[in-house]
Design a protein around this motif. Structure first.
Motif, PDB file in Angstrom:
ATOM      1  N   ILE A  61      52.695  42.055  -8.122  1.00  0.00           N
ATOM      2  CA  ILE A  61      52.917  41.702  -6.708  1.00  0.00           C
ATOM      3  C   ILE A  61      54.415  41.904  -6.414  1.00  0.00           C
ATOM      4  O   ILE A  61      55.261  41.288  -7.072  1.00  0.00           O
ATOM      5  CB  ILE A  61      52.508  40.239  -6.426  1.00  0.00           C
ATOM      6  CG1 ILE A  61      51.047  40.019  -6.841  1.00  0.00           C
ATOM      7  CG2 ILE A  61      52.711  39.889  -4.952  1.00  0.00           C
ATOM      8  CD1 ILE A  61      50.596  38.577  -6.804  1.00  0.00           C
ATOM      9  N   LYS A  62      54.710  42.753  -5.456  1.00  0.00           N
ATOM     10  CA  LYS A  62      56.127  43.025  -5.138  1.00  0.00           C
ATOM     11  C   LYS A  62      56.754  41.804  -4.470  1.00  0.00           C
ATOM     12  O   LYS A  62      56.086  41.111  -3.698  1.00  0.00           O
ATOM     13  CB  LYS A  62      56.222  44.224  -4.187  1.00  0.00           C
ATOM     14  CG  LYS A  62      55.920  45.544  -4.848  1.00  0.00           C
ATOM     15  CD  LYS A  62      56.491  46.667  -3.954  1.00  0.00           C
ATOM     16  CE  LYS A  62      55.700  47.928  -4.137  1.00  0.00           C
ATOM     17  NZ  LYS A  62      54.770  48.236  -3.076  1.00  0.00           N
ATOM     18  N   LYS A  63      58.063  41.614  -4.723  1.00  0.00           N
ATOM     19  CA  LYS A  63      58.780  40.464  -4.136  1.00  0.00           C
ATOM     20  C   LYS A  63      58.662  40.483  -2.611  1.00  0.00           C
ATOM     21  O   LYS A  63      58.486  39.441  -1.965  1.00  0.00           O
ATOM     22  CB  LYS A  63      60.247  40.516  -4.572  1.00  0.00           C
ATOM     23  CG  LYS A  63      60.983  39.219  -4.391  1.00  0.00           C
ATOM     24  CD  LYS A  63      62.336  39.250  -5.065  1.00  0.00           C
ATOM     25  CE  LYS A  63      63.097  37.981  -4.740  1.00  0.00           C
ATOM     26  NZ  LYS A  63      64.416  37.946  -5.330  1.00  0.00           N
ATOM     27  N   ASP A  64      58.717  41.686  -2.037  1.00  0.00           N
ATOM     28  CA  ASP A  64      58.633  41.815  -0.574  1.00  0.00           C
ATOM     29  C   ASP A  64      57.263  41.423  -0.030  1.00  0.00           C
ATOM     30  O   ASP A  64      57.105  41.229   1.178  1.00  0.00           O
ATOM     31  CB  ASP A  64      58.911  43.270  -0.160  1.00  0.00           C
ATOM     32  CG  ASP A  64      60.399  43.575  -0.202  1.00  0.00           C
ATOM     33  OD1 ASP A  64      61.180  42.617  -0.346  1.00  0.00           O
ATOM     34  OD2 ASP A  64      60.765  44.759  -0.113  1.00  0.00           O
ATOM     35  N   ASP A  65      56.278  41.369  -0.923  1.00  0.00           N
ATOM     36  CA  ASP A  65      54.922  41.013  -0.476  1.00  0.00           C
ATOM     37  C   ASP A  65      54.612  39.528  -0.687  1.00  0.00           C
ATOM     38  O   ASP A  65      53.459  39.102  -0.638  1.00  0.00           O
ATOM     39  CB  ASP A  65      53.883  41.872  -1.215  1.00  0.00           C
ATOM     40  CG  ASP A  65      53.998  43.338  -0.820  1.00  0.00           C
ATOM     41  OD1 ASP A  65      54.487  43.606   0.290  1.00  0.00           O
ATOM     42  OD2 ASP A  65      53.622  44.206  -1.635  1.00  0.00           O
ATOM     43  N   ILE A  66      55.650  38.765  -1.004  1.00  0.00           N
ATOM     44  CA  ILE A  66      55.457  37.313  -1.236  1.00  0.00           C
ATOM     45  C   ILE A  66      56.068  36.522  -0.077  1.00  0.00           C
ATOM     46  O   ILE A  66      57.219  36.738   0.290  1.00  0.00           O
ATOM     47  CB  ILE A  66      56.137  36.860  -2.554  1.00  0.00           C
ATOM     48  CG1 ILE A  66      55.563  37.634  -3.750  1.00  0.00           C
ATOM     49  CG2 ILE A  66      55.992  35.357  -2.751  1.00  0.00           C
ATOM     50  CD1 ILE A  66      56.351  37.429  -5.045  1.00  0.00           C
ATOM     51  N   MET A  67      55.304  35.607   0.475  1.00  0.00           N
ATOM     52  CA  MET A  67      55.815  34.674   1.486  1.00  0.00           C
ATOM     53  C   MET A  67      55.887  33.288   0.833  1.00  0.00           C
ATOM     54  O   MET A  67      54.853  32.637   0.623  1.00  0.00           O
ATOM     55  CB  MET A  67      54.873  34.650   2.697  1.00  0.00           C
ATOM     56  CG  MET A  67      55.166  33.568   3.722  1.00  0.00           C
ATOM     57  SD  MET A  67      56.838  33.611   4.391  1.00  0.00           S
ATOM     58  CE  MET A  67      56.774  35.081   5.387  1.00  0.00           C
ATOM     59  N   PRO A  68      57.072  32.831   0.450  1.00  0.00           N
ATOM     60  CA  PRO A  68      57.150  31.520  -0.200  1.00  0.00           C
ATOM     61  C   PRO A  68      57.121  30.365   0.810  1.00  0.00           C
ATOM     62  O   PRO A  68      57.733  30.444   1.873  1.00  0.00           O
ATOM     63  CB  PRO A  68      58.490  31.580  -0.937  1.00  0.00           C
ATOM     64  CG  PRO A  68      59.316  32.559  -0.182  1.00  0.00           C
ATOM     65  CD  PRO A  68      58.395  33.483   0.574  1.00  0.00           C
TER      66      PRO A  68
END
Ligand code: 13P
Ligand code: SF4
Length: 330
Positions: free
Chosen positions: A108-115
């Motif tokens: 999972i790419k960092k840009d595809d993560i919503m924390p």
């Protein structure tokens, strides 16, 4: 000094100093009674920001005082005890970075993560979340915030409370996983960090069955930090203020069993209210604050020898505020 002496002194100091005292619902009764305002985590953060007194004394746990300081940096925020929420301590900045790396390793790419971080987390974790484009939620708005987060089309990384994350996923018909549970995070809409509240872990489905057998018409009420199976078997799930409101609207003769911290349940109403556990569910850190501590911190303002002031590093506060402000915008 006796508790009565402390109370008199606290009232005198409140009168004399430009100070506002706020208390979370889980505080001991004698401390709670001294507060100008009480509420759940969201309400207290909002009230504290609107308050105009230069000093604010927060009777609660560390992340609550920190949130006020972040939102109102000019205010001098003091806590009678810098008591830390055990769940908030389960994740620091390093744990957060490791979790993101694990997701990257899983494809999972960092840009595809919503924390999204639960407000029960340190300023450091909130800042990391803010820097990554994420936001904060509380138990009363978690569903709304997660809904908003999902609109980004990204996967939600929810920290630190796995139960809150799982409960919202169930409520919304979404899939969830817990980091390290062996499942592929790519298959989950909400990826939860493995944190939890030990107080709310005390409630079990067996406790619910016990009360339903004994009183078939009883209403079971739980906080969303309880295990998913407990929330699913409950009649109502809500934040502390939502629980209070729900119970106040029920007829007095309605029996209720409540799965949250003891001080709140004990204060709700004296009759027809039961604690949903055979063990007393006390939050150890919330219970650390005493009248003597409250008096000492007020006296330190009077003597101009301030103790237990909440201070947050400027850069951390800047990013943590971004994450908190994004929540308030919603
Ligand atoms: P609330 O925001 O519902 O008051 O919850 C805070 C908390 O710490 C619950 O354990
Ligand atoms: Fe933290 Fe649990 Fe205490 Fe709430 S009850 S302050 S989550 S340890």
């Amino acid at each position: 000094m006796t508790n009565e002496d402390y109370k008199k002194e606290i009232l005198r100091l409140k009168e004399k100093l430009n100070v506002t005292i706020v208390a979370h619902f889980y505080q001991k009764d004698e401390v709670f009674d001294m507060a100008d305002f009480s509420g759940d985590s969201l309400q207290l953060a909002q009230m504290a920001v609107q308050d105009t007194n230069p000093f604010l004394v927060f009777c609660g746990v560390g992340f609550m005082g920190q949130s006020v300081k972040i939102l109102s940096p000019k205010k001098r925020v003091l806590m009678p005890k810098i008591a830390c929420c055990a769940m908030a301590r389960m994740i620091d900045g390093e744990h957060y970075d490791t979790s993101v790396k694990l997701l990257e390793k899983a494809g999972i790419k960092k840009d595809d993560i919503m924390p999204i971080t639960y407000i029960n987390s340190s300023a450091e974790v909130k800042a990391k979340v803010g820097q990554m484009g994420g936001l904060v939620c509380t138990s009363s708005n978690a569903k709304k915030i997660i809904e908003k987060g999902l609109k980004s089309g990204k996967k939600i990384l929810f920290v630190p409370d796995k139960c809150l994350g799982q409960n919202i996923a169930i409520m919304m018909g979404l899939t969830s996983c817990v980091i390290g549970d062996g499942s592929d995070p790519k298959d989950a809409d909400i990826i939860c960090y493995n944190g939890f509240c030990s107080v709310h872990q005390l409630f079990d489905v067996e406790d619910i069955e016990f009360y339903r057998d004994k009183y078939p018409d009883i209403k079971i009420i739980s906080h969303p930090e309880c295990k998913p199976e407990v929330c699913e078997a409950s009649d109502f799930v809500g934040s502390t203020s939502q629980i209070i409101k729900y119970i106040k609207e029920l007829p007095k003769e309605q029996k209720v069993a409540v799965g949250t911290e003891f001080n709140l349940v004990n204060r709700l109403r004296k009759e027809n209210t039961y604690v949903l556990s055979s063990t007393k569910p006390e939050c150890p850190t919330m219970n650390e604050t005493t009248l003597e501590d409250l008096y000492n911190v007020l006296k330190s303002i009077e003597d101009d020898k301030i103790v237990f002031e909440v201070l947050v590093d400027e850069e951390v506060a800047k990013w943590a505020k971004v994450a908190l402000d994004r929540m308030f915008e919603i």
